[in-house]
Motif scaffolding. Structure first.
Motif, PDB file in Angstrom:
ATOM      1  N   CYS A   1       0.842  -1.211   0.000  1.00 19.94           N
ATOM      2  CA  CYS A   1       0.000   0.000   0.000  1.00 19.94           C
ATOM      3  C   CYS A   1       0.871   1.253   0.000  1.00 19.94           C
ATOM      4  CB  CYS A   1      -0.870   0.047   1.253  1.00 19.94           C
ATOM      5  SG  CYS A   1      -2.451  -0.716   1.027  1.00 19.94           S
ATOM      6  N   PRO A   2       0.427   2.293  -0.705  1.00 21.40           N
ATOM      7  CA  PRO A   2       1.171   3.567  -0.651  1.00 21.40           C
ATOM      8  C   PRO A   2       0.811   4.332   0.627  1.00 21.40           C
ATOM      9  CG  PRO A   2      -0.670   3.718  -2.196  1.00 21.40           C
ATOM     10  CD  PRO A   2      -0.721   2.336  -1.629  1.00 21.40           C
TER      11      PRO A   2
ATOM     12  N   GLY B   1     -11.934 -13.329 -12.454  1.00 22.84           N
ATOM     13  CA  GLY B   1     -10.638 -12.721 -12.131  1.00 22.84           C
ATOM     14  C   GLY B   1     -10.253 -12.999 -10.689  1.00 22.84           C
TER      15      GLY B   1
ATOM     16  N   PRO C   1      -6.838  -9.006  -6.465  1.00 26.03           N
ATOM     17  CA  PRO C   1      -7.315  -8.640  -5.126  1.00 26.03           C
ATOM     18  C   PRO C   1      -8.812  -8.365  -5.044  1.00 26.03           C
ATOM     19  CG  PRO C   1      -5.610  -7.105  -5.907  1.00 26.03           C
ATOM     20  CD  PRO C   1      -5.669  -8.224  -6.875  1.00 26.03           C
TER      21      PRO C   1
ATOM     22  N   SER D   1     -11.927  -8.161 -13.589  1.00 25.49           N
ATOM     23  CA  SER D   1     -10.962  -8.590 -14.613  1.00 25.49           C
ATOM     24  C   SER D   1      -9.785  -7.627 -14.787  1.00 25.49           C
ATOM     25  CB  SER D   1     -11.694  -8.802 -15.953  1.00 25.49           C
ATOM     26  OG  SER D   1     -12.503  -7.686 -16.227  1.00 25.49           O
TER      27      SER D   1
ATOM     28  N   ASN E   1       4.168  -5.332 -18.369  1.00 21.61           N
ATOM     29  CA  ASN E   1       3.405  -6.497 -17.900  1.00 21.61           C
ATOM     30  C   ASN E   1       3.942  -7.793 -18.502  1.00 21.61           C
ATOM     31  OD1 ASN E   1       1.802  -5.016 -16.266  1.00 21.61           O
ATOM     32  ND2 ASN E   1      -0.132  -5.538 -17.267  1.00 21.61           N
TER      33      ASN E   1
ATOM     34  N   LEU F   1     -12.464  -7.576 -23.871  1.00 23.14           N
ATOM     35  CA  LEU F   1     -13.174  -8.816 -24.218  1.00 23.14           C
ATOM     36  C   LEU F   1     -14.545  -8.947 -23.526  1.00 23.14           C
ATOM     37  CD1 LEU F   1     -13.071 -11.461 -25.765  1.00 23.14           C
ATOM     38  CD2 LEU F   1     -11.931 -12.495 -23.798  1.00 23.14           C
TER      39      LEU F   1
ATOM     40  N   ALA G   1      -8.932  -1.947  -4.540  1.00 21.69           N
ATOM     41  CA  ALA G   1      -9.570  -3.136  -5.126  1.00 21.69           C
ATOM     42  C   ALA G   1     -10.196  -3.990  -4.022  1.00 21.69           C
ATOM     43  CB  ALA G   1      -8.541  -3.946  -5.912  1.00 21.69           C
TER      44      ALA G   1
HETATM   45  C1  LIG Z   1       3.639  -4.208 -11.800  1.00 24.83           C
HETATM   46  C2  LIG Z   1       2.582  -3.602 -10.927  1.00 24.83           C
HETATM   47  C3  LIG Z   1       2.948  -3.117  -9.685  1.00 24.83           C
HETATM   48  C4  LIG Z   1       1.985  -2.569  -8.842  1.00 24.83           C
HETATM   49  N1  LIG Z   1       2.359  -2.134  -7.608  1.00 24.83           N
HETATM   50  C5  LIG Z   1       1.416  -1.718  -6.734  1.00 24.83           C
HETATM   51  C6  LIG Z   1       1.764  -1.347  -5.406  1.00 24.83           C
HETATM   52  O1  LIG Z   1       2.920  -1.351  -5.016  1.00 24.83           O
HETATM   53  N2  LIG Z   1       0.768  -0.985  -4.557  1.00 24.83           N
HETATM   54  C7  LIG Z   1      -0.545  -0.974  -4.939  1.00 24.83           C
HETATM   55  O2  LIG Z   1      -1.420  -0.693  -4.116  1.00 24.83           O
HETATM   56  N3  LIG Z   1      -0.898  -1.281  -6.214  1.00 24.83           N
HETATM   57  C8  LIG Z   1       0.041  -1.654  -7.107  1.00 24.83           C
HETATM   58  N4  LIG Z   1      -0.318  -1.984  -8.387  1.00 24.83           N
HETATM   59  C9  LIG Z   1      -1.739  -1.879  -8.783  1.00 24.83           C
HETATM   60  C10 LIG Z   1      -2.555  -3.055  -8.211  1.00 24.83           C
HETATM   61  O3  LIG Z   1      -1.834  -4.237  -8.310  1.00 24.83           O
HETATM   62  C11 LIG Z   1      -3.898  -3.141  -8.914  1.00 24.83           C
HETATM   63  O4  LIG Z   1      -4.592  -1.928  -8.691  1.00 24.83           O
HETATM   64  C12 LIG Z   1      -4.724  -4.316  -8.395  1.00 24.83           C
HETATM   65  O5  LIG Z   1      -4.064  -5.547  -8.588  1.00 24.83           O
HETATM   66  C13 LIG Z   1      -6.092  -4.359  -9.069  1.00 24.83           C
HETATM   67  O6  LIG Z   1      -6.752  -5.523  -8.683  1.00 24.83           O
HETATM   68  P1  LIG Z   1      -7.839  -6.236  -9.606  1.00 24.83           P
HETATM   69  O7  LIG Z   1      -8.241  -7.453  -8.870  1.00 24.83           O
HETATM   70  O8  LIG Z   1      -8.856  -5.245 -10.006  1.00 24.83           O
HETATM   71  O9  LIG Z   1      -7.066  -6.612 -10.959  1.00 24.83           O
HETATM   72  P2  LIG Z   1      -5.850  -7.596 -11.273  1.00 24.83           P
HETATM   73  O10 LIG Z   1      -4.915  -7.711 -10.139  1.00 24.83           O
HETATM   74  O11 LIG Z   1      -5.324  -7.124 -12.577  1.00 24.83           O
HETATM   75  O12 LIG Z   1      -6.548  -9.016 -11.484  1.00 24.83           O
HETATM   76  C14 LIG Z   1      -7.414  -9.256 -12.562  1.00 24.83           C
HETATM   77  C15 LIG Z   1      -7.434 -10.746 -12.856  1.00 24.83           C
HETATM   78  O13 LIG Z   1      -8.452 -11.029 -13.801  1.00 24.83           O
HETATM   79  C16 LIG Z   1      -7.964 -11.979 -14.750  1.00 24.83           C
HETATM   80  N5  LIG Z   1      -8.764 -11.804 -15.967  1.00 24.83           N
HETATM   81  C17 LIG Z   1      -8.768 -10.732 -16.786  1.00 24.83           C
HETATM   82  N6  LIG Z   1      -9.682 -10.916 -17.761  1.00 24.83           N
HETATM   83  C18 LIG Z   1     -10.247 -12.141 -17.553  1.00 24.83           C
HETATM   84  C19 LIG Z   1     -11.254 -12.889 -18.252  1.00 24.83           C
HETATM   85  N7  LIG Z   1     -11.860 -12.410 -19.327  1.00 24.83           N
HETATM   86  N8  LIG Z   1     -11.567 -14.123 -17.766  1.00 24.83           N
HETATM   87  C20 LIG Z   1     -10.938 -14.630 -16.649  1.00 24.83           C
HETATM   88  N9  LIG Z   1      -9.984 -13.936 -15.963  1.00 24.83           N
HETATM   89  C21 LIG Z   1      -9.660 -12.712 -16.406  1.00 24.83           C
HETATM   90  C22 LIG Z   1      -6.496 -11.582 -14.893  1.00 24.83           C
HETATM   91  O14 LIG Z   1      -5.730 -12.643 -15.417  1.00 24.83           O
HETATM   92  C23 LIG Z   1      -6.130 -11.247 -13.449  1.00 24.83           C
HETATM   93  O15 LIG Z   1      -5.685 -12.390 -12.756  1.00 24.83           O
HETATM   94  C24 LIG Z   1       0.630  -2.498  -9.273  1.00 24.83           C
HETATM   95  C25 LIG Z   1       0.276  -2.944 -10.545  1.00 24.83           C
HETATM   96  C26 LIG Z   1       1.241  -3.484 -11.369  1.00 24.83           C
HETATM   97  C27 LIG Z   1       0.838  -3.983 -12.745  1.00 24.83           C
END
Ligand SMILES: Cc1cc2nc3c(=O)[nH]c(=O)nc-3n(C[C@H](O)[C@H](O)[C@H](O)COP(=O)(O)OP(=O)(O)OC[C@H]3O[C@@H](n4cnc5c(N)ncnc54)[C@H](O)[C@@H]3O)c2cc1C
Length: 458
Positions: free
Chosen positions: A92-93, A146, A149, A233, A255, A395, A441
């Motif tokens: 977390c920031p 997905g 988090p 997603s 990525n 998608l 998230a």
């Molecule tokens: C390299 C990197 C470093 C980061 N560092 C930080 C940090 O230090 N601190 C912080 O707070 N945030 C950080 N972030 C941001 C943070 O990780 C994201 O905001 C957070 O992970 C968002 O969560 P999410 O569950 O919405 O998406 P995601 O973590 O992107 O998860 C989405 C999931 O859905 C799956 N998916 C996508 N489309 C489909 C589909 N059609 N069918 C099935 N599965 C699907 C993907 O494969 C993935 O596993 C970072 C991001 C990146 C890329």
């Protein structure tokens, strides 16, 4: 009471050691250190830190519990609003959220809230204790798309309430960015695995290698008896700069590089994931993703340059990551913007033309804007990694009639319930907000789980 103006420092691996491996850089507080740091907290009557936390963790209360030596109580207090303290304590920031509001920060350093949260989360995982007991199954099926988090957070709350939750994930492993994006020297994969294991023990099912919109559609999920669907997603579609030469060999999105190393183990000789032996790498961007990609490539043995079009003050990456990158010998080429990638005769990256930039007036976010100067320089590089942002993958919206999205592709939701334009389909995390944070998230997943429960109980 500890009246020190400084945080109890966190032990770290020395830079010359850590660039040779992927071990965690910050090694964590001992209980003694945690109690000492917790004793700096003034226990404010109206703790501002709680307002600074996107999910309003009961910070002052859990810190008091650490001081009193009741770590189970500290863990339970955090769990009320944050399912993954070991993860959030690390990534977390805090400096712009809870710690930014700590009154100690006015005259010295704020309480190290993130480090204390991590300490409590790790303590719990080390105990190998079971998570909160799951209620008896209510037989109602909920699909989560997905396993990042937001999906994990939503699934965790719903499964505790007795729902039959299945997470559909396109990759072969769970965790989203926690697994494929953030490198293990910042977030050890063991931590993420243990959190996921706890969910499995609580009855959450995973369907891996399942791309919703291709392998099966949302329409087919209804036919399989799911009564609510949550879309988490993410925003994994990388943006590129659209400059000449950007399609030549040796140009990657951040990525892609991070996935090759973190998920497909390019660093481990036993795996045959291809990643060339690059000598001099340019990483374009100034956020956490750029820092992660740069530090990964440094550990792969390359000389790494971060190319950023503003100055270091405007960089969106966490200050700690910038400091760690500098210590690891990463070069910061500031006020530079790539305008062309020049390939060699085999169409591999060979040189990059950079425009020197100046700082102009502040933009709407208060950051000074980069202004072109028309002065160009050319530098040798054999790899270019682009980390200039991501958007949601199209998608799901392309294959789901009636799902309303913004012009840039974010799913539109009712902010109170996280319900989309289609009844009983909810969404959250980066798929809604665009690239954001782990804690936002998790908060969205929690909010959606509550709304799904309320709607299904009617
Ligand atoms: C390299 C990197 C470093 C980061 N560092 C930080 C940090 O230090 N601190 C912080 O707070 N945030 C950080 N972030 C941001 C943070 O990780 C994201 O905001 C957070 O992970 C968002 O969560 P999410 O569950 O919405 O998406 P995601 O973590 O992107 O998860 C989405 C999931 O859905 C799956 N998916 C996508 N489309 C489909 C589909 N059609 N069918 C099935 N599965 C699907 C993907 O494969 C993935 O596993 C970072 C991001 C990146 C890329």
């Amino acid at each position: 009471m500890n009246k020190s103006k400084k945080k109890v420092s966190m032990p770290e691996l020395a830079p010359e050691l850590r660039i040779q491996n992927f071990k965690e850089v910050c090694t964590g507080y001992t209980q003694e250190m945690a109690v000492e740091e917790a004793s700096r907290c003034l226990d404010c009557k109206n703790p501002k830190c709680v307002q600074g936390c996107p999910v309003n963790v009961k910070i002052a209360d859990f810190i008091r519990a650490i001081r009193e030596g009741d770590l189970q109580e500290a863990y339970d207090l955090i769990q009320e609003t944050n399912a993954f303290p070991s993860v959030c304590g690390r990534v977390c920031p805090q400096e712009s959220q809870c710690e930014a509001k700590c009154v100690l920060g006015i005259k010295g350093e704020p309480v190290a809230i993130g480090r204390l949260e991590r300490f409590v989360g790790d303590w719990f995982l080390e105990q190998g204790k079971a998570q909160e007991e799951r209620k008896e199954s209510n037989g109602i099926k909920v699909a989560v798309i997905g396993s990042g988090p937001v999906g994990l957070g939503c699934a965790s709350d719903l499964s505790k309430l007795g729902y039959e939750v299945t997470i559909f994930e396109v990759l072969h492993a769970a965790g989203g960015v926690l697994t494929y994006g953030i490198p293990s020297f910042r977030l050890p994969k063991e931590i993420v695995k243990r959190e996921i294991e706890a969910l499995k023990q609580n009855g959450v099912q995973f369907s891996f290698n399942t791309l919703i919109g291709r392998t099966i559609t949302i329409e087919q999920l209804w036919e399989q008896g799911y009564q609510a669907i949550f879309i988490g997603s993410g925003a994994g579609l990388p943006k590129f700069m659209n400059i000449k030469g950007e399609n030549c060999n040796g140009v990657f999105s951040a990525n892609e590089i991070l996935t090759r190393v973190n998920l497909m183990k390019a660093v481990d000789q036993r795996y045959d994931t291809p990643i060339a032996d690059f000598k001099k790498v340019m990483v374009v961007g100034g956020g956490n993703v750029a820092m992660d990609a740069a530090r990964v490539m440094r550990r792969m043995g390359a000389e790494v340059h971060i190319v950023y079009r503003r100055s270091i003050e405007e960089m969106p990456a966490r200050w700690e990551e910038i400091e760690h990158a500098k210590e690891e010998g990463i070069v910061f080429d500031l006020l530079r913007n790539p305008v062309e990638i020049i390939p060699d005769e085999n169409y591999r990256v060979s040189k990059v033309v950079l425009e020197i930039m100046k700082l102009g007036e502040p933009d709407e976010k208060g950051r000074r804007s980069p202004m072109p100067s028309s002065e160009l320089i050319t530098e040798d590089f054999d790899c270019a990694i682009i980390a200039v942002g991501t958007t949601p993958n199209p998608l799901i919206r392309q294959t789901t009639d009636g799902l309303e999205t913004t012009a840039w592709g974010g799913i539109i939701v009712n902010e109170e319930t996280m319900e989309t334009s289609i009844p009983h389909i909810y969404a959250g995390g980066d798929a809604v907000s665009g690239a954001a944070t782990v804690i936002s998230a998790l908060g969205a997943g929690k909010k959606a789980a509550k709304a799904i429960h309320e709607s299904l109980q009617k």
